[in-house]
Write a protein that holds these residues in place. Sequence first.
Motif: not given
Length: 230
Positions: A130-135, A177-178, A182-183, A187-188
């Motif tokens: 989740p941190l990577a995707f937030a970045e 799907e998972r 998470l994406l 917010g994506l």
Amino acid sequence: MTEADFLHTTRASYDAIADEYAARFQGELATKPVERAVLASFAECVRADGGGPVADVGCGTGRVTGHLRDLGLDAFGIDLSPRMLAEARRHHPELRFEEGSMLALDLPDGELGGLLAWYSTIHVPDEHLPLAFAEFFRVLAPGGHLLLGFQAGDSVLHLDEAFGRDVVLDFRRRQPERVAELLTAAGLSVRVRTVREIETESAFPETAPQAFVMARKPTVSGGRQDGDTD
């Protein structure tokens, strides 16, 4: 801030095998028509929305960064491993490559028209994803595009040896799907989820299906977003 253990071991492992990795995989993309089609679709989406810089995060030896450049994108690479980056600069001296981590990208907010993470999130433990995707969300411009490539599945492949050298590498296979969930939580807006089945009769045999997920950062934050309908 103390560096996460997996960043240290991943960097050290790829430093140890950089020369052999470059020699083995430099021509791999030429044998993968589906992958080239996915990358071409990503490049077309980025160009259609105005272009802008595209970061290849976890670029390794820069082979896909160079391919993105050939597709007309303003591409540059980011990787943990100094020795992999040295190979990238040797093979693609015309391109920019920087050392960095996807958990803390040294990029301004909204800098990128596109971001590629091509088999690089596979080394990120679930709790850090989740941190990577937030970045990724942070550094993409509104309307910017994201493409992930990874092995599909539910297992973790651990290697303690590669190319005759000691390594500590975990390859995390995930269900599209998972990843899409998470994406979305980051917010994506997920646009594409697809899986290619295992290829066994090739120069680069596989042990898992290959998954590709494309997403886009909404053009507005909150309220009505691109893609909403009445």
